[in-house]
Design a protein around this motif. Structure first.
Motif, mmCIF file in Angstrom:
data_model
loop_
_atom_site.group_PDB
_atom_site.id
_atom_site.type_symbol
_atom_site.label_atom_id
_atom_site.label_comp_id
_atom_site.label_asym_id
_atom_site.label_seq_id
_atom_site.Cartn_x
_atom_site.Cartn_y
_atom_site.Cartn_z
ATOM 1 N N GLY A 147 -2.396 3.887 3.641
ATOM 2 C CA GLY A 147 -3.589 4.201 2.864
ATOM 3 C C GLY A 147 -4.759 4.537 3.743
ATOM 4 O O GLY A 147 -4.633 5.186 4.769
ATOM 5 N N HIS A 192 1.261 -0.200 -9.462
ATOM 6 C CA HIS A 192 -0.187 -0.404 -9.457
ATOM 7 C C HIS A 192 -0.579 -1.513 -10.428
ATOM 8 O O HIS A 192 -1.426 -2.350 -10.121
ATOM 9 C CB HIS A 192 -0.931 0.890 -9.798
ATOM 10 C CG HIS A 192 -2.392 0.781 -9.554
ATOM 11 N ND1 HIS A 192 -3.271 0.395 -10.527
ATOM 12 C CD2 HIS A 192 -3.123 0.975 -8.426
ATOM 13 C CE1 HIS A 192 -4.486 0.368 -10.024
ATOM 14 N NE2 HIS A 192 -4.433 0.712 -8.754
ATOM 15 N N ARG A 247 -5.552 12.146 -2.124
ATOM 16 C CA ARG A 247 -6.111 10.834 -1.830
ATOM 17 C C ARG A 247 -6.542 10.789 -0.385
ATOM 18 O O ARG A 247 -5.992 11.473 0.475
ATOM 19 C CB ARG A 247 -5.123 9.705 -2.127
ATOM 20 C CG ARG A 247 -3.967 9.633 -1.172
ATOM 21 C CD ARG A 247 -3.064 8.433 -1.464
ATOM 22 N NE ARG A 247 -1.941 8.439 -0.551
ATOM 23 C CZ ARG A 247 -1.960 7.933 0.676
ATOM 24 N NH1 ARG A 247 -3.045 7.351 1.133
ATOM 25 N NH2 ARG A 247 -0.897 7.996 1.445
ATOM 26 N N ILE A 252 0.810 -1.215 0.000
ATOM 27 C CA ILE A 252 0.000 0.000 0.000
ATOM 28 C C ILE A 252 0.845 1.268 0.000
ATOM 29 O O ILE A 252 0.620 2.172 -0.814
ATOM 30 C CB ILE A 252 -0.986 0.000 1.179
ATOM 31 C CG1 ILE A 252 -2.018 -1.100 0.966
ATOM 32 C CG2 ILE A 252 -1.676 1.353 1.314
ATOM 33 C CD1 ILE A 252 -2.929 -1.310 2.152
ATOM 34 N N ASP A 253 1.793 1.372 0.896
ATOM 35 C CA ASP A 253 2.599 2.596 0.967
ATOM 36 C C ASP A 253 3.332 2.854 -0.344
ATOM 37 O O ASP A 253 3.393 3.996 -0.812
ATOM 38 C CB ASP A 253 3.600 2.525 2.123
ATOM 39 C CG ASP A 253 2.953 2.747 3.473
ATOM 40 O OD1 ASP A 253 1.846 3.323 3.529
ATOM 41 O OD2 ASP A 253 3.554 2.340 4.483
ATOM 42 N N ASN A 295 0.789 3.943 -3.025
ATOM 43 C CA ASN A 295 0.327 5.301 -2.730
ATOM 44 C C ASN A 295 1.416 6.333 -3.006
ATOM 45 O O ASN A 295 1.134 7.422 -3.507
ATOM 46 C CB ASN A 295 -0.155 5.409 -1.288
ATOM 47 C CG ASN A 295 -1.503 4.752 -1.086
ATOM 48 O OD1 ASN A 295 -2.270 4.580 -2.022
ATOM 49 N ND2 ASN A 295 -1.783 4.385 0.143
ATOM 50 N N GLU A 351 1.043 9.463 -5.566
ATOM 51 C CA GLU A 351 1.263 10.862 -5.185
ATOM 52 C C GLU A 351 2.303 11.558 -6.053
ATOM 53 O O GLU A 351 2.280 12.778 -6.185
ATOM 54 C CB GLU A 351 1.661 10.938 -3.715
ATOM 55 C CG GLU A 351 0.499 10.595 -2.801
ATOM 56 C CD GLU A 351 0.888 10.512 -1.340
ATOM 57 O OE1 GLU A 351 2.074 10.676 -1.001
ATOM 58 O OE2 GLU A 351 -0.025 10.273 -0.525
ATOM 59 N N SER A 381 -9.685 9.089 -4.481
ATOM 60 C CA SER A 381 -8.634 10.000 -4.918
ATOM 61 C C SER A 381 -9.202 11.007 -5.902
ATOM 62 O O SER A 381 -10.294 10.830 -6.436
ATOM 63 C CB SER A 381 -7.448 9.238 -5.526
ATOM 64 O OG SER A 381 -7.839 8.509 -6.665
ATOM 65 N N THR A 391 -6.756 9.529 3.258
ATOM 66 C CA THR A 391 -5.893 8.846 4.221
ATOM 67 C C THR A 391 -6.690 8.642 5.490
ATOM 68 O O THR A 391 -7.751 9.252 5.683
ATOM 69 C CB THR A 391 -4.613 9.652 4.521
ATOM 70 O OG1 THR A 391 -4.988 10.918 5.034
ATOM 71 C CG2 THR A 391 -3.765 9.826 3.268
ATOM 72 N N ASN A 407 -10.695 3.253 -1.454
ATOM 73 C CA ASN A 407 -9.726 4.200 -1.979
ATOM 74 C C ASN A 407 -10.519 5.320 -2.630
ATOM 75 O O ASN A 407 -11.377 5.066 -3.470
ATOM 76 C CB ASN A 407 -8.814 3.529 -3.010
ATOM 77 C CG ASN A 407 -7.902 4.523 -3.684
ATOM 78 O OD1 ASN A 407 -8.316 5.244 -4.578
ATOM 79 N ND2 ASN A 407 -6.665 4.576 -3.244
#
Length: 153
Positions: free
Chosen positions: A51, A86, A43, A27-28, A31, A35, A68, A45, A66
């Motif tokens: 996330g 992704h 997005r 996830i990090d 993300n 970004e 965004s 948080t 999610n």
């Protein structure tokens, strides 16, 4: 106007279980890539976790969310389908998420001065599910049909 998107997915096991560890571990990184992507605006948080996986939608603990916002559809499409991290995660989604039986993704236009809330996003998905695609709530596709293009400012 900016493009907002919500996607939700039903996890196959509790989010902090070993079965979901490889998803949570990514996830990090995903993300971070989002970004840094051209056209990324914002997005959702939640707390200090990766996330927004602790955020709830539809009062269902088995759904991850999610939300965004992107400058335009092209930027979102480029990130989803062409960014390495992704794209790799998309290839593994069946390991982590149940097959959807109803729409789980919705897009809509938002003014640049207003970020969507989870409740806003949930309402847009309900609108898509109940009424089908419209300028107010439309499906995520590689191309947005002309009738759902960004309205004139």
């Amino acid at each position: 106007m900016l493009l907002a998107q919500l996607n939700i997915a039903k996890v196959v096991a509790p989010i902090h279980s070993p079965a979901m560890a490889s998803f949570v571990a990514r996830i990090d990184d995903v993300n971070d890539q989002a970004e840094k992507a051209p056209g990324f605006v914002w997005r959702l948080t939640y707390g200090d976790g990766p996330g927004a996986i602790e955020q709830r939608v539809f009062d269902d603990d088995t759904l991850v969310v999610n939300v965004s916002v992107w400058a335009d559809a092209v930027s979102l499409f480029e990130f989803v389908y062409r960014s390495e991290r992704h794209r790799d995660a998309l290839r593994q989604r069946r390991e982590w998420f149940a097959v959807a039986t109803e729409p789980m993704v919705v897009c809509w236009w938002v003014p640049a001065t207003r970020l969507p809330s989870v409740l806003d996003a949930q309402e847009r998905l309900i609108l898509l599910r109940e009424r089908g695609p419209s300028i107010d709530a439309f499906a995520f596709r590689r191309e947005i049909p002309a009738e759902f293009q960004c309205p004139a400012m």
